[in-house]
Design an enzyme around this catalytic site. Sequence first.
Site, PDB file in Angstrom:
ATOM      1  N   LYS A  70      12.887  -0.425  -1.826  1.00 50.96           N
ATOM      2  CA  LYS A  70      13.233  -1.662  -2.541  1.00 50.96           C
ATOM      3  C   LYS A  70      13.980  -1.351  -3.840  1.00 50.96           C
ATOM      4  O   LYS A  70      13.449  -1.515  -4.943  1.00 50.96           O
ATOM      5  CB  LYS A  70      11.971  -2.467  -2.814  1.00 50.96           C
TER       6      LYS A  70
ATOM      7  N   CYS B 183       2.309   5.075   3.613  1.00 51.90           N
ATOM      8  CA  CYS B 183       1.554   4.761   2.386  1.00 51.90           C
ATOM      9  C   CYS B 183       1.014   3.357   2.594  1.00 51.90           C
ATOM     10  O   CYS B 183       0.304   3.117   3.576  1.00 51.90           O
ATOM     11  CB  CYS B 183       2.436   4.903   1.148  1.00 51.90           C
TER      12      CYS B 183
ATOM     13  N   ASP C  66       3.150   0.135   2.267  1.00 49.34           N
ATOM     14  CA  ASP C  66       4.199  -0.574   3.002  1.00 49.34           C
ATOM     15  C   ASP C  66       5.233   0.357   3.612  1.00 49.34           C
ATOM     16  O   ASP C  66       6.109  -0.089   4.359  1.00 49.34           O
ATOM     17  CB  ASP C  66       4.889  -1.586   2.087  1.00 49.34           C
TER      18      ASP C  66
ATOM     19  N   ILE D 146       3.035   2.935  -7.529  1.00 48.94           N
ATOM     20  CA  ILE D 146       4.225   2.702  -8.354  1.00 48.94           C
ATOM     21  C   ILE D 146       3.885   2.428  -9.811  1.00 48.94           C
ATOM     22  O   ILE D 146       4.652   2.779 -10.711  1.00 48.94           O
ATOM     23  CB  ILE D 146       5.077   1.546  -7.787  1.00 48.94           C
TER      24      ILE D 146
END
Length: 597
Positions: free
Chosen positions: A403, A361, A363, A301
């Site tokens: 999320k 991946c 999580d 990310i």
Amino acid sequence: MGKKCSEQLSEKYFKNYQKPGKMKNSIFGDCIQTVFLCLFPDKDIIYICPFSGALKGKVFITNYRLYFKMMLNVPLGVICRVEKMGGASSRGENSYGLDITCKDMRNLRFALKQEGHSRRDIFEILFRYAFPVSHGLSLFAYLSQEKYEENGWNIYKPMEEFRRQGLPNDKWRISFINKSYELCDTYPTVLAVPYKATEEDLRKVATFRSRGRIPVLSWIHRENQAVIARCSQPLVGMSGKRNKDDERYLDLVREANGTSKLIIYDARPNVNAVANKATGGGYEGDEYQNAELIFLDIHNIHVMRESLKKLKDIVYPNVEESHWLSSLESTHWLEHIKLVLSGAIQVADKVSSGNSVVVHCSDGWDRTAQLTSLAMLMLDSHYRTLRGFQVLLEKEWISFGHKFASRIGHGDKNHADQDRSPIFVQFIDCVWQMTKQFPTAFEFNERLLLTILDHLYSCRFGTFLYNCESARDQHEVRLKTVSLWSLVNSSNDIYLNPFYTPESGRVLYPVASMRHLELWVSYYIRWNPRIRQQQQSPVEQRYKELLALRDEYLKKLEELELSDSPSSHLAHSSTSNTSLPAPSTPSQQYTHLQTPF
């Protein structure tokens, strides 16, 4: 249609009124009911437009948006950061004011008078209502009173979707072990698991998977029964721990369609997966019999966040013309798009050829969602319809715990939060790339994708709020907010692709090479007025003209029929319906005209 604000307030009314109150939203071009917070008159404020220069005008601020003339209509949820520019001693024209950074690829700058603390009020109001969560206030979705013909919360029902896929069957069963979110608080309540796996097996496997996110079925191939399963990384750690229950469970996934080898796709680069062992994570090693592990080299990310920042630097406010190709290449954005698409193609190809796959991946809520949903889009034409695409997003992204709150930062002032990342934007970009390569394969158009991304940030709807289903249940999102799909499905004709040709059995394999990928100009550079003025493709424009012409002729035919006698009218109606059907819905209209592309 949305419910209009009942109180009508004119432009003249605002000239002398600067106290809070209800606001007429028709001046903004929509029907959202908002609360007027303040008006800053044109003599006090200047918008520093990067394209048109300094412009004086009134700034309206409601609890939903900031509005300036016809140039700016910015939902407050889009605002990422509000900063004061200059100080009391600043010199130079327009050196004192506010800098506003937005999440949708643009920045805003306003200059104000230095005397009398003129910027204090606008700064405090923006800071408070752009970041309501940080100030103990409700997100706007809870305050909206919009009403629509359709309830978008009904678009996705897990059991209906499983039944559409042919589940349950003799190899896969539906489990409600997570009905109270006790097994995994970031998973949905309804899960599809191997028929031979007991509830106790699921509990044991959950102890060995990060966040308890066990391997569960996302999609099954109707003919060869190969599946796409998703999960998080195994908790191997530096000591190389093993878990017999986890190993046996994955073998049950393999056995379900009798394939000789289970393919495990780890979205991460190999080096990152190894590094994760230091924090207790890791990957499936040789102890997993009858399994093959493949790394897909998609970065995390943080890399994606920095890549989009670099892209913004070269497209806003001005496009770097002189070294465009090298500048674009230096952002690595299209390279990341290529890797995500390439990984999804590998997943789809394996499943299409009869191999079951497991995707994860770290999580299992970022890159995993990208890969599973894109592969399902390639394999299943249902997800390429307008409503099917909504189901795909609800299922693979929303219910499985991407999320959104952490990645987008809804209502949160902490703009530097390291959890923020454009993972969902990247996915929608990949979908757009597919629509460009297969222009007749998708029932929806680019406008739908733009609308989804706009409301990803706006906080007008409850669809993308919070990180997982358990949090949405806790905050009563379905009861107290409106779904984005209520808006879309109540006026779905504007989101339809006129070139759509249904092909139920077709698998799409996009070309994931840099030569075939394009920058999504109408999203990333749409705030540049030169880009906005570019016309749509001549083919699409001509097609819409023909549709309008046909509708005009149908209307004239109807008028002629009505002018006839009742008996003659019935006869004419019967023959006209046979020779030239008048479709009752927009989707039916499009299917009557098949245009080769």
